[in-house]
Design a protein around this motif. Sequence first.
Motif, short mmCIF file in Angstrom:
data_model
loop_
_atom_site.label_atom_id
_atom_site.label_comp_id
_atom_site.label_asym_id
_atom_site.label_seq_id
_atom_site.Cartn_x
_atom_site.Cartn_y
_atom_site.Cartn_z
N ASP A 69 -32.37 50.62 -3.76
CA ASP A 69 -33.05 51.47 -4.73
C ASP A 69 -32.05 51.82 -5.82
O ASP A 69 -31.05 52.48 -5.56
CB ASP A 69 -33.54 52.74 -4.02
N ALA A 70 -32.32 51.35 -7.03
CA ALA A 70 -31.35 51.54 -8.13
C ALA A 70 -31.51 52.90 -8.81
O ALA A 70 -30.73 53.26 -9.69
CB ALA A 70 -31.51 50.43 -9.15
N ARG A 71 -32.54 53.65 -8.43
CA ARG A 71 -32.76 54.93 -9.10
C ARG A 71 -31.67 55.95 -8.72
O ARG A 71 -31.14 55.90 -7.61
CB ARG A 71 -34.12 55.52 -8.68
N PRO A 72 -31.35 56.88 -9.63
CA PRO A 72 -30.42 57.95 -9.26
C PRO A 72 -31.03 58.79 -8.13
O PRO A 72 -32.25 58.91 -8.02
CB PRO A 72 -30.27 58.77 -10.54
N ARG A 99 -38.76 58.04 -11.55
CA ARG A 99 -37.47 57.46 -11.97
C ARG A 99 -36.30 58.05 -11.19
O ARG A 99 -35.16 57.65 -11.40
CB ARG A 99 -37.29 57.66 -13.46
N VAL A 100 -36.57 59.03 -10.32
CA VAL A 100 -35.51 59.66 -9.53
C VAL A 100 -35.92 59.62 -8.06
O VAL A 100 -37.07 59.86 -7.73
CB VAL A 100 -35.27 61.12 -9.97
N ASN A 101 -34.96 59.31 -7.20
CA ASN A 101 -35.21 59.25 -5.77
C ASN A 101 -34.72 60.56 -5.14
O ASN A 101 -33.52 60.82 -5.14
CB ASN A 101 -34.46 58.05 -5.18
N VAL A 102 -35.63 61.37 -4.64
CA VAL A 102 -35.25 62.62 -3.97
C VAL A 102 -35.22 62.36 -2.47
O VAL A 102 -36.25 62.05 -1.87
CB VAL A 102 -36.22 63.77 -4.31
N GLU A 103 -34.02 62.43 -1.90
CA GLU A 103 -33.85 62.17 -0.48
C GLU A 103 -33.56 63.46 0.26
O GLU A 103 -33.05 64.41 -0.32
CB GLU A 103 -32.65 61.22 -0.25
N THR A 104 -33.84 63.44 1.54
CA THR A 104 -33.54 64.58 2.39
C THR A 104 -32.20 64.38 3.08
O THR A 104 -31.91 63.29 3.55
CB THR A 104 -34.65 64.73 3.46
N VAL A 105 -31.38 65.42 3.10
CA VAL A 105 -30.15 65.42 3.90
C VAL A 105 -30.15 66.68 4.75
O VAL A 105 -30.93 67.61 4.50
CB VAL A 105 -28.87 65.35 3.03
N TYR A 106 -29.29 66.70 5.74
CA TYR A 106 -29.24 67.84 6.64
C TYR A 106 -27.85 68.46 6.61
O TYR A 106 -26.96 68.00 7.30
CB TYR A 106 -29.68 67.43 8.04
N CYS A 107 -27.70 69.43 5.74
CA CYS A 107 -26.53 70.27 5.54
C CYS A 107 -25.49 69.62 4.62
O CYS A 107 -24.98 68.54 4.87
CB CYS A 107 -25.87 70.72 6.83
N LEU A 108 -25.21 70.35 3.56
CA LEU A 108 -24.20 69.94 2.59
C LEU A 108 -23.02 70.90 2.61
O LEU A 108 -22.15 70.84 1.75
CB LEU A 108 -24.82 69.91 1.18
N GLY A 109 -23.00 71.80 3.57
CA GLY A 109 -21.90 72.75 3.68
C GLY A 109 -22.02 73.94 2.75
O GLY A 109 -21.06 74.68 2.56
N LEU A 110 -23.18 74.12 2.15
CA LEU A 110 -23.40 75.26 1.26
C LEU A 110 -24.45 76.21 1.83
O LEU A 110 -25.23 76.82 1.10
CB LEU A 110 -23.88 74.76 -0.12
N CYS A 111 -24.44 76.34 3.15
CA CYS A 111 -25.51 77.07 3.85
C CYS A 111 -25.69 78.49 3.33
O CYS A 111 -26.80 78.99 3.26
CB CYS A 111 -25.23 77.09 5.34
N SER A 112 -24.59 79.15 2.99
CA SER A 112 -24.70 80.55 2.57
C SER A 112 -25.21 80.70 1.15
O SER A 112 -25.55 81.80 0.72
CB SER A 112 -23.35 81.26 2.71
N VAL A 113 -25.25 79.59 0.41
CA VAL A 113 -25.74 79.68 -0.98
C VAL A 113 -26.88 78.68 -1.22
O VAL A 113 -27.09 78.21 -2.33
CB VAL A 113 -24.60 79.48 -2.01
#
Length: 140
Positions: A69-72, A99-113
């Motif tokens: 998928d070449a989309r950002p 034109r944009v690919n919105v993917e799900t991730v599980y935790c980016l380390g910014l839990c408090s914000v």
Amino acid sequence: MTDHDELDAILQGHAGREGALLPILHDVQAAFGHVSEDSVRRIAQVLNLTRAEVHGVVSFYHDFRDEPDARPVVKLCRAESCQARGVEALAAALPENPRVNVETVYCLGLCSVGPAAMVGHEVYGRLDAARLGALVESLA
Ligand code: FES
């Protein structure tokens, strides 16, 4: 580790299991962002299936892509803390942007914000609908 080695490691991780095709395809999709023709060939060989059988499963499920998928990509965290901070409402309010690919991730380390998202190597916290919408639009 080459892609070939990584694919073999995935295949070995599922060796001898019943119904291994779907879990293998999910792992390959997660590792490479798509299931290439080479991967289809190797998976078919290892599982003793035809390439057409593997290809049929890849094309049946929307989870799998047969080319990158070449989309950002905007990676939106939907783990527990971000859920508690309203990420589901945020995701539901996000306008479709093909034109944009919105993917799900599980935790980016910014839990408090949270709610949090990642674009490229940048992470963004305290997202609301306007900020997330602007982030997606900036990529389109
Ligand atoms: S739960 Fe979303 S950043 Fe940790």
